[in-house]
Scaffold this motif. Structure first.
Motif, PDB file in Angstrom:
ATOM      1  N   ALA A   1       0.831  -1.210   0.000  1.00  0.00           N
ATOM      2  CA  ALA A   1       0.000   0.000   0.000  1.00  0.00           C
ATOM      3  C   ALA A   1       0.862   1.254   0.000  1.00  0.00           C
ATOM      4  CB  ALA A   1      -0.928  -0.013   1.217  1.00  0.00           C
ATOM      5  N   ILE A   2       1.971   1.251   0.735  1.00  0.00           N
ATOM      6  CA  ILE A   2       2.878   2.402   0.768  1.00  0.00           C
ATOM      7  C   ILE A   2       3.518   2.601  -0.603  1.00  0.00           C
ATOM      8  CG2 ILE A   2       4.964   3.342   1.820  1.00  0.00           C
ATOM      9  CD1 ILE A   2       2.687   3.239   3.754  1.00  0.00           C
ATOM     10  N   ALA A   3       3.959   1.505  -1.227  1.00  0.00           N
ATOM     11  CA  ALA A   3       4.615   1.603  -2.539  1.00  0.00           C
ATOM     12  C   ALA A   3       3.670   2.186  -3.583  1.00  0.00           C
ATOM     13  CB  ALA A   3       5.116   0.227  -2.970  1.00  0.00           C
ATOM     14  N   VAL A   4       2.415   1.753  -3.572  1.00  0.00           N
ATOM     15  CA  VAL A   4       1.447   2.290  -4.523  1.00  0.00           C
ATOM     16  C   VAL A   4       1.203   3.769  -4.239  1.00  0.00           C
ATOM     17  CG1 VAL A   4      -0.946   2.158  -5.319  1.00  0.00           C
ATOM     18  CG2 VAL A   4       0.352   0.066  -4.922  1.00  0.00           C
ATOM     19  N   ALA A   5       1.090   4.128  -2.954  1.00  0.00           N
ATOM     20  CA  ALA A   5       0.904   5.542  -2.589  1.00  0.00           C
ATOM     21  C   ALA A   5       2.070   6.391  -3.079  1.00  0.00           C
ATOM     22  CB  ALA A   5       0.756   5.669  -1.073  1.00  0.00           C
ATOM     23  N   LEU A   6       3.287   5.863  -3.011  1.00  0.00           N
ATOM     24  CA  LEU A   6       4.464   6.587  -3.500  1.00  0.00           C
ATOM     25  C   LEU A   6       4.367   6.819  -5.004  1.00  0.00           C
ATOM     26  CD1 LEU A   6       7.357   7.709  -3.283  1.00  0.00           C
ATOM     27  CD2 LEU A   6       8.174   5.347  -3.519  1.00  0.00           C
ATOM     28  N   LEU A   7       4.064   5.759  -5.761  1.00  0.00           N
ATOM     29  CA  LEU A   7       3.967   5.888  -7.213  1.00  0.00           C
ATOM     30  C   LEU A   7       2.881   6.888  -7.615  1.00  0.00           C
ATOM     31  CD1 LEU A   7       4.344   2.143  -8.279  1.00  0.00           C
ATOM     32  CD2 LEU A   7       6.055   3.962  -8.448  1.00  0.00           C
ATOM     33  N   VAL A   8       1.762   6.861  -6.901  1.00  0.00           N
ATOM     34  CA  VAL A   8       0.675   7.792  -7.199  1.00  0.00           C
ATOM     35  C   VAL A   8       1.113   9.230  -6.930  1.00  0.00           C
ATOM     36  CG1 VAL A   8      -1.610   8.557  -6.446  1.00  0.00           C
ATOM     37  CG2 VAL A   8      -1.193   6.142  -6.868  1.00  0.00           C
ATOM     38  N   SER A   9       1.780   9.453  -5.815  1.00  0.00           N
ATOM     39  CA  SER A   9       2.187  10.818  -5.461  1.00  0.00           C
ATOM     40  C   SER A   9       3.210  11.382  -6.441  1.00  0.00           C
ATOM     41  CB  SER A   9       2.750  10.844  -4.034  1.00  0.00           C
ATOM     42  OG  SER A   9       3.969  10.134  -3.955  1.00  0.00           O
ATOM     43  N   LEU A  10       4.078  10.532  -6.990  1.00  0.00           N
ATOM     44  CA  LEU A  10       5.124  11.007  -7.897  1.00  0.00           C
ATOM     45  C   LEU A  10       4.658  11.141  -9.342  1.00  0.00           C
ATOM     46  CD1 LEU A  10       8.228   8.991  -6.615  1.00  0.00           C
ATOM     47  CD2 LEU A  10       7.587  11.353  -6.095  1.00  0.00           C
ATOM     48  N   THR A  11       3.523  10.552  -9.686  1.00  0.00           N
ATOM     49  CA  THR A  11       3.053  10.602 -11.079  1.00  0.00           C
ATOM     50  C   THR A  11       1.671  11.247 -11.207  1.00  0.00           C
ATOM     51  OG1 THR A  11       2.188   8.338 -10.842  1.00  0.00           O
ATOM     52  CG2 THR A  11       4.406   8.584 -11.753  1.00  0.00           C
TER      53      THR A  11
END
Length: 729
Positions: free
Chosen positions: A308-318
């Protein structure tokens, strides 16, 4: 790193429609996969490889434990005894239950002879109907049938309650709507405009939906514990909002300083996004690191949270830069844009600067006061006890809890925590030898009585009923005593004893996790020191970050012990009942709070380092960095507290203490450690805070979290540097 992330931000801004469409497609695929592939999850907290678990497998194989079951408890009103009418009701219930598909047997205790008499309390008020299932767990159809039969038998004079796993569970009432509303309010106060407040929420919800449905889809391939998705919801929503918040905040600051949206978005992703990236990586490593404990359900929970954290990171950066590009100048709001045209926009940090000034004047006082508060909160930690959920840990209104309490009242507390003892003889087990062992074990301290459960070859199975309940320290001591070789030495045949049963398994699981806690804590503390040393190129700052984290986690666990184990302020937090902490709570909380603690440290101190790197004196750099970072860190922490606090209110008996610990941990770390202790210590350190031996300078990689290379490229370094973490206008 800053250059790479800047390019990602620029691409996402240019191709905003493609990026948004891609995330919508990913979300749709995840939803489709999650709904089609989702399988039932496990509620078990067992650990493979424990002696008690291995012995339990042997017992099930030799003595026919392949089916599950539980008790339907019945009782007359207080002060009365069971009547003939009650007996008829129980008999009819026995017949109705036996007809339910999935029920192997439901013997009426009033007609089962000596064995049935044991199911009736000495006072004649309470009894239980032992229910045997054809499988280890009841299917939904079986639970529905049992619930219908029990409800039909209920009457005004006879109380009927069922043990866990036999009846339909009520629909989960936990909702993240309150947490989302709290986050929206905090974002509105921080940014002052609905568009800017809505961007982090929209990004977080898309990331949360994607990760959660991905976790559900994974249940088709691997067995997952039912707590795993709930933890992913709490973490995914909270950090998803926070990560996007930092990028949006930086972007707004740069727009107010005169940059165009096209110039600002790549710089915001390259600078604030760098801090977000390393913060997220820290959390992911901490949660994935739970695998080193080698506990299946804990690894599942950690990996689900890390995903869940990894997906949140990708969403925030893109997705966040794509949405910022779509919003354009509207992210500032109409009033702010009008003031920009008039040249009257001012960036105010008076509150943070005033607080920092007070701390800088009296750093010793503030440091000592914050440390004293944390130490006092940590004191209850010395008496922490660990356990696993059972019917006694359910709320008092639950039928499982009422059945548990009735059994304890009628038969003694130990009936809820029976201990199974498997005796191995050198030759064939005999009835005489078993009787001798029963007599021997009956004399052991804290044993209420012992019953022979069967003989198979050279093995004999006995059931030991303690005088204390399954969560009592005396029961744990009894399990340890029964494992001593000297216990059975005086019995005929001097058999070797192995102790098992759910009570012994729960004790062993808690003991295993308790022993693993120092190792895991040492690993994350060591990782914190190494990461902070690389990021900030300092020795004192990583040492401070590590020690303050240990203080923070100690205060968090101490407060959780005081509330959930001691029952302090229990009614306020809905503690029902006070009981030992969940055995996996400390390790899980350490993993999550470690990541969040390092997040706040990085977000706050990176601004200080950037000012120092551009030539500011130590005290000026600290004051400027704190002034720009304090408000946004406080907003991020309040969002976390809102999401976790909502979990404490709406969660079940397993989730609520975890959510409370995370909420109180964020409060302690953000507002006591980062807002008081860190600026006080940084003031005391002065220039020494940034010292690093020259040989170590050459060995450590240059990560450029502050984005100084981007500042040089864009000519910003010649003007007043833009802080890495900023607040809104």
């Amino acid at each position: 790193m800053a250059r790479l992330l800047s390019r990602i931000g620029a691409f996402s801004a240019r191709r905003r429609w493609w990026v948004m469409a891609a995330w919508l497609v990913i979300l749709a695929v995840a939803v489709l996969a999650g709904t089609r592939l989702s399988q039932p999850m496990s509620d078990s907290f067992d650990i493979d490889g424990l002696p008690s678990v291995s012995t339990l497998t042997t017992v099930d194989h030799e003595f026919g434990g392949q089916g599950g079951g539980g008790d339907i408890v019945f009782a007359a009103p207080k002060g009365e005894k069971l009547t003939s009418a009650d007996r008829r009701t129980v008999a009819e219930l026995s017949v109705a239950l036996a007809r339910v598909p999935g029920v192997a047997a439901a013997p009426d205790p009033f007609t089962s002879g000596a064995q049935g008499a044991q199911a009736l309390s000495p006072g004649g008020r309470i009894g239980y109907l032992p229910l045997a299932l054809t499988h280890s767990t009841a299917s939904d159809a079986t639970k529905k049938g049992i619930t219908a039969a029990v409800d039909a038998a209920r009457g005004p004079g006879l109380q009927l309650e069922a043990a866990s796993g036999l009846t339909e569970e009520p629909a989960a009432g936990g909702s993240q709507l309150a947490g989302i509303l709290i986050a929206l309010i905090v974002l509105l106060v921080t940014f002052g405009t609905l568009i800017a407040a809505g961007l982090p929420l929209l990004s977080a919800l898309i990331g949360l939906g994607t990760s959660l449905m991905g976790i559900y889809a994974a249940t088709s391939f691997v067995s997952l514990n039912s707590v795993a998705p709930t933890l992913a919801i709490l973490l995914g929503l909270a950090v998803g909002i926070d990560y996007s918040l930092f990028i949006v905040s930086r972007h707004r600051r740069q727009l107010l300083e005169g940059m165009t949206s096209r110039q600002s978005i790549p710089l915001a992703v390259g600078t604030a996004g760098s801090a977000v990236f390393f913060a997220a990586v820290t959390v992911v490593i901490a949660l994935a690191g739970l695998a080193v404990v080698n506990v299946g359900f804990l690894t599942q929970m950690g990996l689900a949270g890390a995903f869940a954290i990894a997906v949140a990171l990708l969403v925030s950066l893109t997705l966040t830069p794509a949405l910022l590009s779509l919003a354009g100048q509207r992210v500032l709001g109409t009033r702010t844009r009008r003031r920009m045209l008039n040249g009257t926009v001012k960036h105010s940090t008076r509150l943070a600067s005033g607080w920092m000034g007070s701390v800088a004047r009296h750093p010793v006082v503030y440091a000592a006061a914050s440390v004293a508060l944390l130490v006092v909160c940590a004191l209850p930690l010395a008496s922490m006890r660990l356990g696993l959920p059972n019917d006694g840990s359910q709320p008092s209104h639950a039928t499982e809890r009422r059945a548990y309490d009735l059994l304890a009242t009628g038969f003694g507390a130990g009936v809820n925590g029976p201990i199974e003892v498997l005796a191995h003889y050198d030759g064939p087990a005999t009835q005489a030898g078993t009787a001798s062992l029963v007599q021997t074990l009956s004399t052991v301290t804290d044993v209420a009585h012992v019953v022979s459960a069967g003989v198979r070859g050279s093995d004999a199975l006995l059931t030991v009923i303690p005088t204390s309940g399954p969560d009592d320290a005396a029961t744990e001591t009894l399990v340890t005593r029964l494992r001593e070789a000297s216990v059975a030495r005086s019995a005929q045949g001097a058999p070797r004893l192995e102790v098992t049963g759910q009570t012994a398994v729960a004790i062993d699981v808690s003991s295993r996790l308790g022993r693993a806690l120092p190792l895991y804590l040492g690993l994350v503390a060591g990782f914190a020191f190494l990461l902070m040393m690389i990021v900030f190129r300092s020795l004192l700052i990583p040492l401070k970050a590590t020690l303050t984290f240990l203080l923070s986690i100690g205060a968090t666990l101490g407060a959780t012990v005081a509330v959930f184990q001691w029952g302090w302020l229990g009614p306020v937090f809905g503690v029902d009942p006070a009981a030992p902490l969940l055995s996996f709570l400390p390790i899980l909380v350490v993993g999550v709070l470690f990541g969040l603690s390092m997040d706040y440290e990085m977000f706050l101190v990176s601004g200080m380092r950037e000012r120092h790197a551009h030539g500011d004196e130590p005290h000026a750099a600290i004051a400027h960095g704190f002034g720009n970072g304090a408000k946004v860190v406080a907003a991020a922490a309040l969002i976390m507290v809102g999401v976790f606090g909502n979990g404490e209110i709406t969660g079940d008996a397993t989730i609520r203490p975890i959510a409370f610990a995370l909420a109180i941990g964020v409060l302690m770390d953000a507002f006591v450690v980062r807002m008081v202790l860190v600026p006080a210590l940084m003031t005391l350190f002065g220039r020494a805070a940034w010292w690093l031996p020259a040989w170590l300078q050459r060995l450590l990689p240059q990560l450029d979290v502050e984005g100084t290379s981007l500042a040089r490229e864009r000519g910003v370094a010649q003007a007043e540097p833009v802080p890495a973490l900023t607040t809104s206008a």
